[in-house]
Design an enzyme around this catalytic site. Structure first.
Site, PDB file in Angstrom:
ATOM      1  N   ASP A 162      35.629   9.141 -16.772  1.00  0.00           N
ATOM      2  CA  ASP A 162      34.713  10.249 -16.492  1.00  0.00           C
ATOM      3  C   ASP A 162      35.471  11.573 -16.493  1.00  0.00           C
ATOM      4  O   ASP A 162      35.290  12.412 -15.615  1.00  0.00           O
ATOM      5  CB  ASP A 162      33.997  10.038 -15.154  1.00  0.00           C
ATOM      6  CG  ASP A 162      32.762  10.927 -15.001  1.00  0.00           C
ATOM      7  OD1 ASP A 162      32.225  11.403 -16.029  1.00  0.00           O
ATOM      8  OD2 ASP A 162      32.334  11.159 -13.853  1.00  0.00           O
TER       9      ASP A 162
ATOM     10  N   ASN B 246      35.782  17.310 -12.914  1.00  0.00           N
ATOM     11  CA  ASN B 246      36.732  16.394 -12.290  1.00  0.00           C
ATOM     12  C   ASN B 246      38.174  16.862 -12.439  1.00  0.00           C
ATOM     13  O   ASN B 246      39.113  16.093 -12.246  1.00  0.00           O
ATOM     14  CB  ASN B 246      36.579  14.978 -12.858  1.00  0.00           C
ATOM     15  CG  ASN B 246      35.305  14.322 -12.377  1.00  0.00           C
ATOM     16  OD1 ASN B 246      34.730  14.727 -11.378  1.00  0.00           O
ATOM     17  ND2 ASN B 246      34.856  13.311 -13.096  1.00  0.00           N
TER      18      ASN B 246
ATOM     19  N   LYS C 189      36.052  15.135 -17.263  1.00  0.00           N
ATOM     20  CA  LYS C 189      35.190  16.285 -17.549  1.00  0.00           C
ATOM     21  C   LYS C 189      35.688  17.453 -16.700  1.00  0.00           C
ATOM     22  O   LYS C 189      36.457  17.250 -15.750  1.00  0.00           O
ATOM     23  CB  LYS C 189      33.730  15.967 -17.241  1.00  0.00           C
ATOM     24  CG  LYS C 189      33.480  15.613 -15.776  1.00  0.00           C
ATOM     25  CD  LYS C 189      32.035  15.212 -15.548  1.00  0.00           C
ATOM     26  CE  LYS C 189      31.808  14.826 -14.082  1.00  0.00           C
ATOM     27  NZ  LYS C 189      30.430  14.392 -13.873  1.00  0.00           N
TER      28      LYS C 189
END
Length: 177
Positions: free
Chosen positions: A17, A22, A19
């Protein structure tokens, strides 16, 4: 780069994840990867070098097509996401803003390359790096270590005012120095 560390662990770790949301910037200017809630240990000892994990896991805008298709995948899914993050860092805009969930899913199932416009990236070595990292075929993508090597080898322009991307209305300036 954090992906080199994660992918270099034994066994390696796939973030799944990656992105902008993050990624955290410390007061000292160090970038930190966060939110390992979807991360998985990669079983490289599986019979064909891939490991079947949950499909459609992560954020569609940054998700590799093989994940959307619920196919077996490797750490190259993080490399794909990294290319989209890099595009975001250069342009200041989320990639593929006009697209909806169905657009991403349709592109993945039809094996159609849905990518941001690289014409926005003025610094051509960086555009070439992004294109290779978000390649539609995972095996054609560089490893995280190869990405770092290519970034280190890039010759930055002598002109400190040269930008990595074209200035767009409403976009923040994006210097490469």
């Amino acid at each position: 780069m954090a992906l080199c560390f994660l992918h270099g662990c034994q066994p390696s770790v796939i973030h799944r994840d990656l992105k902008p949301g993050n990624l955290l910037l410390t007061a000292e200017g160090h970038l930190k990867v966060s939110d390992f809630g979807l991360s998985k240990i990669f079983d490289a000892n599986s019979s064909d070098g891939t490991y079947r994990m949950t499909g459609v896991t992560g954020t569609l805008r940054y998700m590799a097509p093989e994940v959307m298709r619920s196919e077996a995948y490797t750490e190259k899914v993080d490399v794909y996401s990294y290319a989209f993050v890099l595009w975001f860092m250069c342009t200041g805009e989320r990639p593929l803003m006009g697209k909806v969930q169905q657009d991403f899913l349709d592109a993945a199932t039809r094996h159609f390359d849905l990518r941001p416009d690289l014409e926005e990236i003025s610094y051509k070595p960086l555009a070439a790096l992004m294109a290779s990292a978000w390649h539609g075929i995972a095996d054609q993508r560089p490893t995280a270590a190869e990405l770092v090597a290519r970034l280190r080898a890039m010759q930055l322009p002598n002109n400190p005012k040269e930008k990595a991307c074209k200035k767009r209305s409403g976009a923040k300036s994006c210097s490469i120095s």
